[in-house]
Design an enzyme around this catalytic site. Structure first.
Site, mmCIF file in Angstrom:
data_model
loop_
_atom_site.group_PDB
_atom_site.id
_atom_site.type_symbol
_atom_site.label_atom_id
_atom_site.label_comp_id
_atom_site.label_asym_id
_atom_site.label_seq_id
_atom_site.Cartn_x
_atom_site.Cartn_y
_atom_site.Cartn_z
ATOM 1 N N GLU A 1 8.358 0.912 4.300
ATOM 2 C CA GLU A 1 7.549 -0.070 4.951
ATOM 3 C C GLU A 1 8.175 -1.312 4.931
ATOM 4 O O GLU A 1 8.545 -2.122 5.938
ATOM 5 C CB GLU A 1 6.280 -0.078 4.869
ATOM 6 C CG GLU A 1 5.417 1.103 5.355
ATOM 7 C CD GLU A 1 4.043 1.109 5.185
ATOM 8 O OE1 GLU A 1 3.580 0.035 4.717
ATOM 9 O OE2 GLU A 1 3.356 2.209 5.549
ATOM 10 N N TYR B 1 -7.212 -2.938 -5.137
ATOM 11 C CA TYR B 1 -8.523 -2.322 -4.961
ATOM 12 C C TYR B 1 -9.536 -3.444 -5.036
ATOM 13 O O TYR B 1 -10.595 -3.304 -4.214
ATOM 14 C CB TYR B 1 -8.905 -1.209 -6.183
ATOM 15 C CG TYR B 1 -7.879 0.107 -6.208
ATOM 16 C CD1 TYR B 1 -8.224 1.172 -5.279
ATOM 17 C CD2 TYR B 1 -6.706 -0.052 -6.852
ATOM 18 C CE1 TYR B 1 -7.415 2.151 -5.494
ATOM 19 C CE2 TYR B 1 -5.968 0.867 -6.734
ATOM 20 C CZ TYR B 1 -6.150 2.164 -6.095
ATOM 21 O OH TYR B 1 -5.451 3.102 -6.148
ATOM 22 N N CYS C 1 -3.883 4.438 2.637
ATOM 23 C CA CYS C 1 -4.125 4.309 0.905
ATOM 24 C C CYS C 1 -3.137 3.944 0.140
ATOM 25 O O CYS C 1 -3.194 3.473 -0.985
ATOM 26 C CB CYS C 1 -5.220 5.391 0.648
ATOM 27 S SG CYS C 1 -4.185 6.920 0.638
ATOM 28 N N HIS C 2 -1.842 4.420 0.674
ATOM 29 C CA HIS C 2 -0.778 3.927 -0.171
ATOM 30 C C HIS C 2 -0.209 2.503 -0.282
ATOM 31 O O HIS C 2 0.375 2.202 -1.326
ATOM 32 C CB HIS C 2 0.699 4.819 0.453
ATOM 33 C CG HIS C 2 0.914 4.458 1.882
ATOM 34 N ND1 HIS C 2 0.388 4.875 2.826
ATOM 35 C CD2 HIS C 2 1.865 3.350 2.026
ATOM 36 C CE1 HIS C 2 0.948 4.330 3.822
ATOM 37 N NE2 HIS C 2 1.966 3.239 3.447
ATOM 38 N N ASN D 1 -9.218 9.879 0.658
ATOM 39 C CA ASN D 1 -8.971 9.596 1.960
ATOM 40 C C ASN D 1 -8.437 10.944 2.817
ATOM 41 O O ASN D 1 -7.253 11.735 2.126
ATOM 42 C CB ASN D 1 -7.986 8.369 2.017
ATOM 43 C CG ASN D 1 -7.176 8.406 3.366
ATOM 44 O OD1 ASN D 1 -7.763 8.557 4.267
ATOM 45 N ND2 ASN D 1 -6.113 7.596 3.286
#
Length: 156
Positions: free
Chosen positions: A149, A91, A122-123, A114
């Site tokens: 990912e 953040y 945002c993850h 979001n």
């Protein structure tokens, strides 16, 4: 407004669109009612791209957005889209990237609001100590997305 639903490894996902672009991607929580489908060409394209993402073959979405938010939220959401697939940022890093280094909590608030889960990633935002914090779809979903990912960003 049109909407569709798709099954995914993280649960049922609702996609909504208006004429200008995608307006919502929401991972339904258990017990949350999906509602009916009213497809559109844009939502069918989004469904295909989401399928590619979950198959591990798509790393960058190419879809128009219709984001409803404050200027600050839009600035944060744009910064989220710059976090590369398979990586994370804190953040605090996002706050610094947008030129507001003291706005860490506000960045968290923008993340929370979001409207386009997964597509506006945002993850990929984590705590300064590397911990998983805050995700509307639940921390187990956030962990799954990050693991997915990372496993598909390895050289083949």
């Amino acid at each position: 407004m049109s909407q569709i639903h798709l099954s995914s490894p993280v649960g049922i996902i609702r996609l909504k669109a208006v004429d200008e672009g995608l307006s919502e991607i929401h991972i339904l929580r258990p017990g949350e009612s999906p509602g009916g489908d009213s497809p559109s060409p844009l939502l069918e394209r989004a469904r295909e791209q989401m399928g590619g993402y979950f198959a591990g073959s798509l790393r960058v979405f190419d879809l128009p957005f219709a984001l409803d938010g404050t200027d600050f939220q839009r600035l944060v959401w744009a910064a989220l889209c710059e976090i590369p697939y398979g990586t994370t940022a804190s953040y605090g890093e996002i706050a610094r990237r947008i030129g507001r280094p003291r706005a860490v909590r506000a960045v968290g608030g923008a993340n929370h609001n979001n409207p386009l889960a997964i597509v506006v990633p945002c993850h990929r935002v984590i705590g300064s100590d590397g911990s998983l914090v805050g995700y509307g779809g639940g921390l187990s979903v956030k962990q799954w997305l990050l693991d997915h990912e990372r496993s598909h960003s390895l050289p083949r």
